[in-house]
Design an enzyme around this catalytic site. Structure first.
Site, PDB file in Angstrom:
ATOM      1  N   SER A 247       0.945  -1.171   0.027  1.00 19.48           N
ATOM      2  CA  SER A 247       0.102   0.071  -0.019  1.00 19.48           C
ATOM      3  C   SER A 247       0.820   1.245  -0.103  1.00 19.48           C
ATOM      4  O   SER A 247       1.631   1.523  -0.986  1.00 19.48           O
ATOM      5  CB  SER A 247      -1.197  -0.144   1.114  1.00 19.48           C
ATOM      6  OG  SER A 247      -2.009   0.819   1.154  1.00 19.48           O
TER       7      SER A 247
ATOM      8  N   ASP B  39     -10.070  -5.515  -3.917  1.00 18.53           N
ATOM      9  CA  ASP B  39      -9.623  -4.399  -2.637  1.00 18.53           C
ATOM     10  C   ASP B  39     -10.219  -3.358  -2.912  1.00 18.53           C
ATOM     11  O   ASP B  39     -10.578  -2.721  -3.987  1.00 18.53           O
ATOM     12  CB  ASP B  39      -7.863  -4.274  -3.473  1.00 18.53           C
ATOM     13  CG  ASP B  39      -7.432  -3.301  -2.236  1.00 18.53           C
ATOM     14  OD1 ASP B  39      -7.825  -2.427  -1.579  1.00 18.53           O
ATOM     15  OD2 ASP B  39      -6.274  -3.551  -2.141  1.00 18.53           O
TER      16      ASP B  39
ATOM     17  N   HIS C  63      -7.298  -6.073   0.523  1.00 18.24           N
ATOM     18  CA  HIS C  63      -6.240  -5.319   0.898  1.00 18.24           C
ATOM     19  C   HIS C  63      -5.512  -5.773   2.110  1.00 18.24           C
ATOM     20  O   HIS C  63      -4.266  -5.158   2.210  1.00 18.24           O
ATOM     21  CB  HIS C  63      -6.870  -3.897   1.072  1.00 18.24           C
ATOM     22  CG  HIS C  63      -5.733  -2.724   0.883  1.00 18.24           C
ATOM     23  ND1 HIS C  63      -5.013  -2.120  -0.148  1.00 18.24           N
ATOM     24  CD2 HIS C  63      -4.845  -2.148   1.857  1.00 18.24           C
ATOM     25  CE1 HIS C  63      -3.990  -1.330  -0.069  1.00 18.24           C
ATOM     26  NE2 HIS C  63      -4.068  -1.199   1.305  1.00 18.24           N
TER      27      HIS C  63
END
Length: 286
Positions: free
Chosen positions: A152, A233, A264
Site C-alpha cells: 500500500s 481491494d 487489501h
C-alpha cells in the site's frame, strides 16, 4: 554513527528476528525497526538484504508478524529489514488527527513544508541512514545485494525508492501499491501537506519525484518490478491504487498481476509473500 540498542529478540524460521532502537538523525527522534537474520549469516559470509515497507497505520511489527515472509527468507538465506512507517512523537500539530497523515503515514518521502520537515524524512532514513547504521553494526549483511518491497503506502515507497535510485536495489515488488499518487486522493493529501510546492504545473513537479508511474516513464535501467493487486481491494475500487497507470507505461521487466478475489489485507499479502521473496532471491543471489 549511533549504536543500536537491542529491544527484543525471537527465534523464527532459520534465524532470529531482533528489534532494535537508535537515535535517527534523519527523523531527529529515536526510531525502531525489526531485522530478521538467517543463521547462515556471518561476517565472513554475509547475506543479501530485503527491505519491507509497511502501509498506513502500520509499524515495524506489522509485516514481521503478519506478512508470512520469514520462512521463505530463511530458506533462501536472505535478511529482511522492517522499518517503521513514520516518526513517532514528533509533536507536530495535527499529526494524530487523521490516519492518512502524520503518525503512521510518513509516505517514505522527505518533507519540505515548514511544519513537517524537521522530522518527516522517511526517505533519507530508508535509503541512506538505516543502511549505514546496519553496516556499522556488522551483523552479517551484504549491502551490495539489496532489494525492496512494500504494501500500500509502503508499496508506493518501495517502488518510488527503487525507481529513484537505479542500480542501488536489485529488484522491487509491491502489494496493492499506490502507483500514481500525484493523481489519487492518498497522494494528493500527503503531497499537499508534506511538500512545499512552488511550481504551477498540475501535478506539481515537486510531487512527481515520488510518483512511481512518472518515475517509471523516465527509468532507463533494466527494470525488475513485480506488483500484485487483489481484484476485491476496496482501495482499488475507490481509485487509490491505479495499477493500470503503471502498466500503461509498457516498461519491459514490470509485471502487474491482478489476483482474483483478494482484498487489501495481510491475508492477501501472506498468500503471495513466498512468491515475492523468491522473486527477489533470483536477483539477490544471481
Amino acid at each position: 554513527m549511533p549504536a543500536l540498542e537491542k529491544v527484543s529478540s525471537n527465534r523464527v524460521s532459520t534465524g532470529y528476528l531482533t528489534k532494535y532502537k537508535f537515535p535517527s538523525s534523519s527523523l531527529s527522534l529515536p526510531t525502531q525497526f525489526n531485522l530478521f537474520v538467517p543463521s547462515s549469516a556471518s561476517s565472513s559470509s554475509p547475506v543479501p538484504v530485503l527491505f519491507y515497507l509497511a502501509g498506513l497505520t502500520c509499524n515495524e511489527d506489522t509485516g514481521a508478524q503478519k506478512g508470512g515472509f520469514l520462512n521463505k527468507a530463511g530458506e533462501e538465506g536472505i535478511a529482511v529489514v522492517f522499518p517503521d512507517t513514520s516518526p513517532r512523537g514528533a509533536g507536530v500539530e495535527g499529526e494524530d488527527d487523521d490516519w492518512q497523515l502524520g503518525t503512521g503515514a510518513g509516505f517514505y518521502l522527505n518533507a519540505t513544508s515548514e511544519k513537517w520537515k524537521k522530522h518527516y524524512n522517511m526517505y533519507d532514513l530508508i535509503v541512506k541512514e538505516l543502511p549505514e547504521v546496519l553496516k556499522e553494526a556488522n551483523l552479517g549483511l551484504d549491502f551490495s545485494k539489496v532489494s525492496i518491497m512494500g504494501h500500500s503506502m509502503g508499496g508506493h515507497g518501495a517502488m518510488s525508492i527503487y525507481l529513484k535510485n537505479p542500480g542501488q536495489y536489485k529488484s522491487a515488488s509491491a502489494f496493492a501499491p499506490a502507483c500514481n499518487p500525484s493523481k489519487t486522493p492518498w497522494g494528493i493529501n500527503a503531497f499537499t501537506n508534506y511538500l512545499h510546492t512552488v511550481t504551477r504545473s498540475s501535478p506539481p513537479s515537486e510531487w512527481l519525484q515520488y510518483d512511481s508511474t512518472h518515475l517509471l516513464q523516465n527509468f532507463e535501467a533494466e527494470a525488475h518490478l513485480l506488483v500484485d493487486v487483489g481484484t476485491e481491494d476496496d482501495f482499488l475500487k475507490k481509485g487509490q491504487l491505479e495499477p493500470k497507470a503503471l502498466e500503461s507505461v509498457g516498461k519491459e521487466g514490470v509485471e502487474v498481476r491482478l489476483q482474483d478475489g483478494f482484498d487489501h489485507s495481510y491475508y492477501f499479502i501472506s498468500t503471495f509473500a513466498p512468491e515475492h521473496v523468491a522473486y527477489h532471491a533470483k536477483f539477490l543471489k544471481a
